[in-house]
Design a protein around this motif. Structure first.
Motif: not given
Ligand code: IPM
Ligand code: MG
Length: 362
Positions: A88-97, A105-107, A140-142, A246-248, A133-135
């Motif tokens: 499922p997570e691949k779909a999120l990365l896929g749609i972002r790309k 933007l994460r306030p 390393v994600y892609f 930015g994720d972390i 502001v996260r790229e």
């Molecule tokens: C986020 C999430 C995602 C990411 C996961 C679910 C792929 O943790 O949006 O921060 O790592 O970008």
């Protein structure tokens, strides 16, 4: 005015929180005499169950056709054993790309009403207002190559942390412009003492800063930033950083307001189109219990008004309504502190009802 919104509830608690977001948007339609047209589509595990792929072509075309995408969350442990490209997570990365949503933007805003919901001391967090502001479409994600292969007789897993100049430049511009509208302070976070990708990051961000003499730029190593966010979060205005850092850092920062359930996000491209989602996950264990906090999703709807539709008044109204409801003492379970005078627990649907009614009252 009519706006087309793709509704992608996703998995776990996703569809339930999106429902609450739509309630709020219904109130906005009422108040502003505008019309939202919704088109629903599957994403994540539910899409895999339905048609064997977490990001079906049909979903992508609905998302591309819409003015904005409103997304719940994806993922469930039951898909953990699927090959990586079908998770499922691949779909999120896929749609972002696919939508080129490179700026996330994460306030991080600490509501005065909720300073006791955080594990940190009130004097440290009161008044915190940070924009991360996260790229979102590089790093390393892609990066290629990636994989698990046998090297010298044992398996090795590898990913490539790679940033192209243009990727750094465009997100840096978004960050500087964001800072210009705020306190004009930008902190770029990297690991330039060790990583080459970060050395280039720092160089490019510094070069871009020539265009923004009114913004004060500082640089910070990511390990230090992780520490400073907890030690003295009020030193930050805007933070710009790569995808993985930015994720972390954004999950870490969510503990300042006290709950992941409070943090919205906007993922933007060069055009007006954006994807709006809470930063939390699908929490499959909480599905169907009607206890999770819909505020992150509701605040994501506010960001949609602001960034995709240019409806600042509608965004402010949603934010004000959330604040008022918190002021009145209503709390979902994640932000409820037992024995606090004047507060009471409400469910997911009650919170959605309260905020949408407040919008009509204000
Ligand atoms: C986020 C999430 C995602 C990411 C996961 C679910 C792929 O943790 O949006 O921060 O790592 O970008
Ligand atoms: Mg994350």
């Amino acid at each position: 005015m009519r706006y087309k919104i793709a509704l992608l509830g996703g998995d776990g608690i996703g569809p339930a929180i999106i429902n609450e977001g739509v309630k709020v948007l219904n109130s906005i339609e009422h108040r502003f005499g505008i019309k939202f047209e919704y088109e629903k589509a599957l994403i994540g595990g539910c899409a895999y169950d339905d048609c064997g792929h977490p990001l079906p072509e049909s979903t992508l075309s609905i998302a591309k056709d819409a003015d904005a995408v409103f997304l719940g969350a994806v993922g469930d442990w039951k898909y953990d054993s699927l090959p990586p490209e079908l998770r499922p997570e691949k779909a999120l990365l896929g749609i972002r790309k696919a939508l080129n949503l490179f700026a996330n933007l994460r306030p991080v805003t600490v509501f005065d009403e909720l300073t006791d919901a955080s594990t940190l001391k009130e004097n440290v967090i009161k008044g915190v207002d940070i924009m991360i502001v996260r790229e979102l479409t590089g790093d390393v994600y892609f990066g290629q190559p990636r994989g698990i292969e046998e090297i010298n007789g044992e398996r090795a897993g590898f990913n490539n942390m790679i940033y192209f100049e243009k990727e750094i430049e465009r997100v840096a511009h978004v960050a500087f412009q964001t800072a210009q509208k705020r306190k004009k302070k930008l902190c770029s976070v990297d690991k330039a003492n060790v990583l080459d990708a970060s050395r280039l990051w720092r160089e490019v961000v510094t070069a871009v800063s020539d265009n923004y003499p009114d913004v004060e730029l500082t640089h910070m190593y990511v390990d230090n930033a992780a520490m400073q966010l907890i030690r003295d979060p009020k030193q930050f205005d805007v933070i710009v950083t790569g995808n993985i850092f930015g994720d972390i850092l954004s999950d870490e920062a969510s503990m300042l307001p006290g709950s992941l359930g409070m943090l919205p996000s906007a993922s933007l491209s060069n055009n007006q189109k954006g994807l709006f989602e809470p930063i939390h996950g699908s929490a499959p264990d909480l599905k169907g219990k009607n206890i999770v906090n819909p505020i992150a999703t509701i605040l994501s709807a506010a960001m949609m008004m602001r960034y995709s539709f240019g409806l600042d008044d509608a965004a402010l109204l949603i934010e004000k309504s959330v604040k008022n409801i918190l002021k009145m003492g209503y709390r979902t379970k994640d932000i409820y502190i037992p024995d606090t005078a004047g507060t009471s627990i409400v469910s997911t649907t009650q919170m959605g009802d309260l905020v949408s009614k407040e919008i009509l009252n204000l």
